[in-house]
Design a protein around this motif. Sequence first.
Motif, PDB file in Angstrom:
ATOM      1  N   ILE A   1       0.845  -1.178   0.000  1.00 28.55           N
ATOM      2  CA  ILE A   1       0.000   0.000   0.000  1.00 28.55           C
ATOM      3  C   ILE A   1       0.893   1.245   0.000  1.00 28.55           C
ATOM      4  O   ILE A   1       1.925   1.290   0.673  1.00 28.55           O
TER       5      ILE A   1
ATOM      6  N   TYR B   1       0.009   4.225   3.902  1.00 24.76           N
ATOM      7  CA  TYR B   1      -0.814   3.560   4.899  1.00 24.76           C
ATOM      8  C   TYR B   1      -1.502   4.547   5.832  1.00 24.76           C
ATOM      9  O   TYR B   1      -2.686   4.380   6.173  1.00 24.76           O
TER      10      TYR B   1
ATOM     11  N   ALA C   1      -0.560  -2.223   9.491  1.00 26.62           N
ATOM     12  CA  ALA C   1       0.089  -2.806   8.325  1.00 26.62           C
ATOM     13  C   ALA C   1       1.416  -3.404   8.752  1.00 26.62           C
ATOM     14  O   ALA C   1       2.062  -2.933   9.679  1.00 26.62           O
TER      15      ALA C   1
ATOM     16  N   GLY D   1       4.282  -3.338   4.191  1.00 30.66           N
ATOM     17  CA  GLY D   1       3.081  -2.725   3.641  1.00 30.66           C
ATOM     18  C   GLY D   1       2.183  -3.659   2.868  1.00 30.66           C
ATOM     19  O   GLY D   1       1.203  -3.217   2.252  1.00 30.66           O
TER      20      GLY D   1
ATOM     21  N   LEU E   1      -2.312  -6.270   5.830  1.00 25.30           N
ATOM     22  CA  LEU E   1      -3.142  -5.390   6.632  1.00 25.30           C
ATOM     23  C   LEU E   1      -4.019  -6.224   7.565  1.00 25.30           C
ATOM     24  O   LEU E   1      -4.499  -7.286   7.183  1.00 25.30           O
TER      25      LEU E   1
END
Length: 292
Positions: free
Chosen positions: A229, A232, A245, A249, A252
């Motif tokens: 991501i 975040y 997270a 990343g 989640l």
Amino acid sequence: MLEVINLSKRYKGNDSFSLKDVNFSVGKGEIVGLVGKNGAGKTTLMKMIAKSQKPTEGIVKYGGQDIFSTDNLLEPFGIMIGAVFYPYLSAEDNLRFYLKLHGKSKYVSNIKPTLQLVDLWNKRNRKPKDFSFGMKQRLALAICMVDEPEFMILDEPFIGLDPDGMQALISVLKKWANNRNTSILISSHQLAELEEICGRYLFLEAGTLKQEISGQNQDIIVITLMRPIDDYEDFAKMHPEVISASDDGRILSVNTSKGSLNNVLSELTITCGVQSINKKQQLNQLFGKETR
């Protein structure tokens, strides 16, 4: 039993707070896990509860009394934040000296079983200056436990313990909480072990208490992304159901009891691609390996 009220800490010379407006309580006999990434504020929080640091704002109460305005309130506490001992006393003499210093010589009979529990009884005559890191951690843990405290603060207690020793410790902590009503606030990078022992979790992120979750909560899912991501923090602000997270990343954790899971999944599918969704609570994936 323990109340943390609007607790904040800003170190001298820093513009921002290391810990900001943290509120929670720990009841009698509860085992509460403290989890979060490196720098989240866990050790700072524990040190203020242990009175080794003063808060910038807020108070900590034990038994309804402010610990910073009253002496000796932490007398029934067992505290393990770092390895603290006398390096030139033997392991056994460290425990004897601790009990004598605190006027608790009635617990001398606990020395042998406590050192056995942390697998140091055969090393009882050795001086900890020659111990490995793991052995030093286990000695600090023994000092913390030897006088049967009613409240324990444990920062990374599992470091240095082999699987058998870890399971033995978990068993003892559970028994203490159940039979002696011992309350425990515990942090660890071994989050799988926290999942086994804790009834509730406090999730710290960037100095704030992001969420409290019951250990029996089945509404947590783990979403693995095809690519990380991008931002975040912005994503989490828009979606309060997102807890955390992983460091890379790509993983989640989401509390499906809050907000709309469909909105989260739709956006992630478009922006990052969703590789898998695991409905089983997997705390060891929430924050990656670095959780100090």
